[in-house]
Design a protein around this motif. Sequence first.
Motif, mmCIF file in Angstrom:
data_model
loop_
_atom_site.group_PDB
_atom_site.id
_atom_site.type_symbol
_atom_site.label_atom_id
_atom_site.label_comp_id
_atom_site.label_asym_id
_atom_site.label_seq_id
_atom_site.Cartn_x
_atom_site.Cartn_y
_atom_site.Cartn_z
ATOM 1 N N THR A 25 0.838 -1.207 0.000
ATOM 2 C CA THR A 25 0.000 0.000 0.000
ATOM 3 C C THR A 25 0.871 1.254 0.000
ATOM 4 N N LYS A 26 1.900 1.256 0.845
ATOM 5 C CA LYS A 26 2.800 2.407 0.936
ATOM 6 C C LYS A 26 3.549 2.621 -0.379
ATOM 7 N N GLU A 27 4.049 1.534 -0.980
ATOM 8 C CA GLU A 27 4.786 1.640 -2.239
ATOM 9 C C GLU A 27 3.909 2.189 -3.366
ATOM 10 N N VAL A 28 2.675 1.705 -3.450
ATOM 11 C CA VAL A 28 1.776 2.189 -4.503
ATOM 12 C C VAL A 28 1.472 3.670 -4.297
ATOM 13 N N GLU A 29 1.214 4.058 -3.041
ATOM 14 C CA GLU A 29 0.948 5.475 -2.763
ATOM 15 C C GLU A 29 2.161 6.335 -3.113
ATOM 16 N N GLU A 30 3.367 5.856 -2.781
ATOM 17 C CA GLU A 30 4.582 6.606 -3.117
ATOM 18 C C GLU A 30 4.760 6.700 -4.634
ATOM 19 N N LEU A 31 4.471 5.622 -5.333
ATOM 20 C CA LEU A 31 4.583 5.611 -6.800
ATOM 21 C C LEU A 31 3.615 6.621 -7.414
ATOM 22 N N LEU A 32 2.390 6.620 -6.925
ATOM 23 C CA LEU A 32 1.398 7.567 -7.442
ATOM 24 C C LEU A 32 1.812 8.999 -7.145
ATOM 25 N N THR A 33 2.233 9.253 -5.901
ATOM 26 C CA THR A 33 2.638 10.594 -5.500
ATOM 27 C C THR A 33 3.850 11.061 -6.311
ATOM 28 N N ALA A 34 4.786 10.147 -6.556
ATOM 29 C CA ALA A 34 5.988 10.493 -7.331
ATOM 30 C C ALA A 34 5.640 10.917 -8.752
ATOM 31 N N HIS A 35 4.532 10.457 -9.256
ATOM 32 C CA HIS A 35 4.112 10.798 -10.615
ATOM 33 C C HIS A 35 3.052 11.891 -10.634
ATOM 34 N N GLY A 36 2.934 12.614 -9.509
ATOM 35 C CA GLY A 36 2.061 13.774 -9.459
ATOM 36 C C GLY A 36 0.589 13.468 -9.219
ATOM 37 N N HIS A 37 0.269 12.236 -8.804
ATOM 38 C CA HIS A 37 -1.118 11.890 -8.513
ATOM 39 C C HIS A 37 -1.367 12.000 -7.020
ATOM 40 N N GLU A 38 -2.491 12.593 -6.657
ATOM 41 C CA GLU A 38 -2.855 12.696 -5.253
ATOM 42 C C GLU A 38 -3.634 11.436 -4.863
ATOM 43 N N VAL A 39 -3.234 10.822 -3.745
ATOM 44 C CA VAL A 39 -3.912 9.609 -3.273
ATOM 45 C C VAL A 39 -5.098 10.024 -2.421
ATOM 46 N N ALA A 65 2.912 2.281 -17.535
ATOM 47 C CA ALA A 65 1.471 2.530 -17.614
ATOM 48 C C ALA A 65 1.070 3.680 -16.696
ATOM 49 N N PHE A 66 1.608 3.699 -15.463
ATOM 50 C CA PHE A 66 1.315 4.813 -14.552
ATOM 51 C C PHE A 66 1.791 6.140 -15.135
ATOM 52 N N GLU A 67 2.964 6.124 -15.717
ATOM 53 C CA GLU A 67 3.517 7.353 -16.292
ATOM 54 C C GLU A 67 2.691 7.847 -17.476
ATOM 55 N N SER A 68 2.004 6.933 -18.140
ATOM 56 C CA SER A 68 1.235 7.331 -19.321
ATOM 57 C C SER A 68 -0.154 7.887 -18.975
ATOM 58 N N ILE A 69 -0.569 7.775 -17.714
ATOM 59 C CA ILE A 69 -1.877 8.304 -17.304
ATOM 60 C C ILE A 69 -1.770 9.822 -17.234
ATOM 61 N N THR A 70 -2.625 10.479 -17.988
ATOM 62 C CA THR A 70 -2.576 11.941 -18.079
ATOM 63 C C THR A 70 -3.668 12.582 -17.226
ATOM 64 N N ALA A 71 -3.571 13.882 -17.090
ATOM 65 C CA ALA A 71 -4.618 14.633 -16.388
ATOM 66 C C ALA A 71 -5.953 14.470 -17.114
ATOM 67 N N GLU A 72 -5.904 14.367 -18.432
ATOM 68 C CA GLU A 72 -7.127 14.165 -19.215
ATOM 69 C C GLU A 72 -7.770 12.811 -18.906
ATOM 70 N N ASP A 73 -6.918 11.774 -18.699
ATOM 71 C CA ASP A 73 -7.434 10.456 -18.315
ATOM 72 C C ASP A 73 -8.184 10.547 -16.983
ATOM 73 N N TRP A 74 -7.564 11.235 -16.019
ATOM 74 C CA TRP A 74 -8.204 11.388 -14.708
ATOM 75 C C TRP A 74 -9.510 12.165 -14.839
ATOM 76 N N THR A 75 -9.477 13.236 -15.605
ATOM 77 C CA THR A 75 -10.682 14.050 -15.794
ATOM 78 C C THR A 75 -11.793 13.225 -16.426
ATOM 79 N N ALA A 76 -11.452 12.437 -17.427
ATOM 80 C CA ALA A 76 -12.455 11.604 -18.101
ATOM 81 C C ALA A 76 -13.056 10.598 -17.129
#
Length: 174
Positions: free
Chosen positions: A44-58, A101-112
């Motif tokens: 759980t911690k690693e996934v949250e760190e990975l997301l945060t490192a790529h600019g995603h808020e958990v 795959a995580f790196e390829s997720i864009t702000a537009e993907d999140w918005t959609a």
Amino acid sequence: MTLKVKEFCEAEQKNQGVLIPLNNVRKRVAAITGVSEKTITRITKEVEELLTAHGHEVLRLPPYHCDLNPVEKVWSLVKRKVADKNVEQDPKEIVKLTVEAFESITAEDWTAQCTHVEHLEEEYLKNDGLMDEEMDRIIISTASDTETESDSVSSHSSDSDVPMATDHNYSIKL
């Protein structure tokens, strides 16, 4: 792991209830998957760190209605991207593909995905009221004590021996 999850679900079915309280999520996940609680915490911690490192808020969203959780929708996108390129089933390759795959997720993907969830929420809210109306409409009232069978049952004969009440239309499409 699939068999472990199945066995745990069967044990709960046999028990006719939960084996581990629902509010103890980490312990339940560990028991269900056969993975230690420490490993669950680490992953759980690693996934949250990975997301945060790529600019995603958990975000911590309610665990119910996964289809109303944008994080689940984006995770589905990531899994699809990995599955499309995962030919060798090599664990190191899977990790690499997951990072890509995580790196390829864009702000537009999140918005959609967030927009899609908002539309689903609106549909659920709209349909929730419709369900109440339909349930009220299809409830069949029984005759009062003073009413006789001949007052409420059609006197017409039909192909079946079961009498039908004349004041209900059982063939209405919902």
